[in-house]
Design an enzyme around this catalytic site. Structure first.
Site, mmCIF file in Angstrom:
data_model
loop_
_atom_site.group_PDB
_atom_site.id
_atom_site.type_symbol
_atom_site.label_atom_id
_atom_site.label_comp_id
_atom_site.label_asym_id
_atom_site.label_seq_id
_atom_site.Cartn_x
_atom_site.Cartn_y
_atom_site.Cartn_z
ATOM 1 N N GLN A 145 25.815 -20.573 -39.064
ATOM 2 C CA GLN A 145 26.726 -20.215 -40.148
ATOM 3 C C GLN A 145 28.065 -19.773 -39.589
ATOM 4 O OE1 GLN A 145 25.223 -16.986 -42.478
ATOM 5 N NE2 GLN A 145 26.923 -16.975 -43.925
ATOM 6 N N GLY A 146 29.143 -20.440 -39.989
ATOM 7 C CA GLY A 146 30.472 -20.115 -39.493
ATOM 8 C C GLY A 146 31.328 -19.456 -40.558
ATOM 9 N N SER A 172 32.208 -15.588 -40.202
ATOM 10 C CA SER A 172 32.969 -14.490 -39.592
ATOM 11 C C SER A 172 34.014 -15.018 -38.617
ATOM 12 C CB SER A 172 32.024 -13.550 -38.855
ATOM 13 O OG SER A 172 31.119 -12.951 -39.756
ATOM 14 N N GLU A 190 21.894 -15.097 -49.220
ATOM 15 C CA GLU A 190 21.701 -14.442 -47.931
ATOM 16 C C GLU A 190 21.318 -12.986 -48.089
ATOM 17 O OE1 GLU A 190 24.072 -13.783 -43.695
ATOM 18 O OE2 GLU A 190 25.201 -14.338 -45.491
ATOM 19 N N SER A 216 24.941 -16.407 -35.469
ATOM 20 C CA SER A 216 23.536 -16.469 -35.082
ATOM 21 C C SER A 216 23.155 -17.905 -34.747
ATOM 22 C CB SER A 216 22.640 -15.953 -36.214
ATOM 23 O OG SER A 216 22.922 -14.598 -36.499
#
Length: 416
Positions: A138-139, A141, A257, A173
């Site tokens: 997951q991109g 941040s 999430e 992550s």
């Protein structure tokens, strides 16, 4: 389940027996020890074991049990999903954001594509998520925006039939193992903060992508950072929803999430509290086992009560989701609860260990011989590692401050 009846249906209990039998074979006793995966963190052995396990899970029909059968799931109801989550956590299977190679795909991207994805995206991407053929990260941040998601600066400039991506993502992550990333990119720099953002799928093997691991103070390389230098991503098949309109997609994914797995979290955190209690029984303080001290018992009771609250919220979320309701800002309450509870359990464990909890590793990261897993039954080393590791999970999915702001604004309608 209906009303206040928290019992599962006969069909769900039959499924429980089925998945429990499979887990007895697929997760042997040695892999259920608290330290098994920690001691192998970052190793090729760990990666290969988890890859094989994910494929075996898919082949046996235990991946995406509540996804439509046409995309590789079982098409089961919410009760089956809840039992699945409970039993996976109970068996200490390699699931969740730390160990689950398919977690981000199954828990976050999959549900988002089921709602916003095109038919072609569903057909091509969803089965590969469940089988573990494509591992996703997951991109969201970025270094300069922190928890301010709308402040992202990674750009994607349109050039014919491709988007040219430049910028950086961080605290990602599964970055080391991922084949692809679902990301937010700014496609219209002139638009308002929450406008001009696109939800984009990026193949991490494309030229111009550079991935660098981030080592945490626990010694884990769970996170990474990614640099994009003019990466050319085809528009067709990689934009979820519409260009410049990715904020709605992102909001839905964030609600998923923040409320992804309260049922499995309840069981997993229960394991962790049991480990703390076991340590309290054989760790002495002031001439008594720590478990005999009233303040320790009070903190244990408070953690147990919060775990039960998490379980009830999990059932509520499961029921509402099955009815097609969007949890929206209410998911922030669950996120705040589970991160607070897990931190409280970890801090309690550290306080029970005292100074011994500060002797977990040598400077090179190897576990300290005097307090090894063998000498303490596996409890102390696991508690030490968790106390360091859970710091990052307070931030994952949005910080506590962000969650409280969402709750105040969207649930309580408080003035700014």
């Amino acid at each position: 389940m209906h009303g206040m009846d928290l019992r599962y249906s006969p069909a769900a209990e039959r499924f429980r027996r089925e998945i429990r039998r499979w887990l007895e074979e697929s997760v042997p006793a040695k892999r259920r020890r608290p330290r098994f995966w920690i001691d192998r963190d970052g190793s090729e052995e760990s990666l290969e074991l988890r890859r094989r396990w994910e494929k075996d899970r898919f082949d046996n029909g235990f991946a995406g049990v509540d996804w439509p059968a046409e995309f590789g799931g079982r098409g089961a109801d919410h009760e089956i999903r809840a039992v699945h989550d409970e039993e996976m956590a109970r068996a200490r299977a390699p699931i969740g954001p730390f160990l689950g190679l398919t977690y981000l795909g199954t828990a976050l991207l999959g549900p988002t594509l089921l709602r916003y994805g095109s038919d072609a995206q569903k057909r091509t991407i969803l089965p590969r998520i469940l089988s573990g053929e494509t591992i996703w990260c997951q991109g969201f941040s970025e270094p300069e925006s922190g928890s301010d998601l709308a402040g992202l600066s990674t750009t994607a400039r349109r050039d014919g039939d491709v988007l040219v991506v430049s910028g950086q993502k961080t605290w990602t992550s599964l970055a080391r193992h991922a084949d692809a990333m679902f990301a937010l990119v700014r496609t219209d720099p002139q638009a308002a903060r929450r406008r001009g953002i696109t939800f984009l799928l990026i193949d991490l093997t494309l030229p111009g992508v550079h991935v660098r691991p981030i080592r945490q103070m626990s010694g884990s390389y769970e996170f990474g950072e990614e640099f994009f230098d003019g990466v050319r991503v085809p528009v067709d098949g990689n934009v979820v929803g519409r260009i410049d309109d990715g904020w709605a997609v992102a909001r839905y994914l964030l609600s998923v999430e923040r409320n992804a797995s309260p049922i499995s979290q309840y069981v997993e955190f229960g394991h962790e509290l049991d480990d703390v209690i076991a340590a309290a029984r054989h760790t002495w303080k002031d001439g008594l086992p720590a478990i005999e001290h009233p303040q320790i018992r009070t903190r244990i009771a408070r953690c147990r009560a919060d775990l039960e609250l998490l379980r009830v919220r999990g059932y509520d979320a499961m029921t509402r989701t099955a009815r097609g309701q969007d949890l929206g800002a209410d998911a922030s309450v669950t996120k705040l609860l589970w991160s607070r509870t897990r931190l409280a359990i970890a801090d309690l464990g550290a306080d029970i260990l005292g100074v011994d909890g500060q002797l977990s590793t040598e400077p090179d990261g190897r576990h300290h011989d005097r307090l090894s897993a063998e000498s303490d039954g596996g409890h102390l080393g696991h508690l030490r590692w968790r106390h360091l590791h859970v710091r990052g999970q307070r931030i994952a999915g949005g910080t506590a401050q962000i969650q409280r702001t969402i709750i105040a604004r969207d649930l309580l309608d408080l003035p700014r």
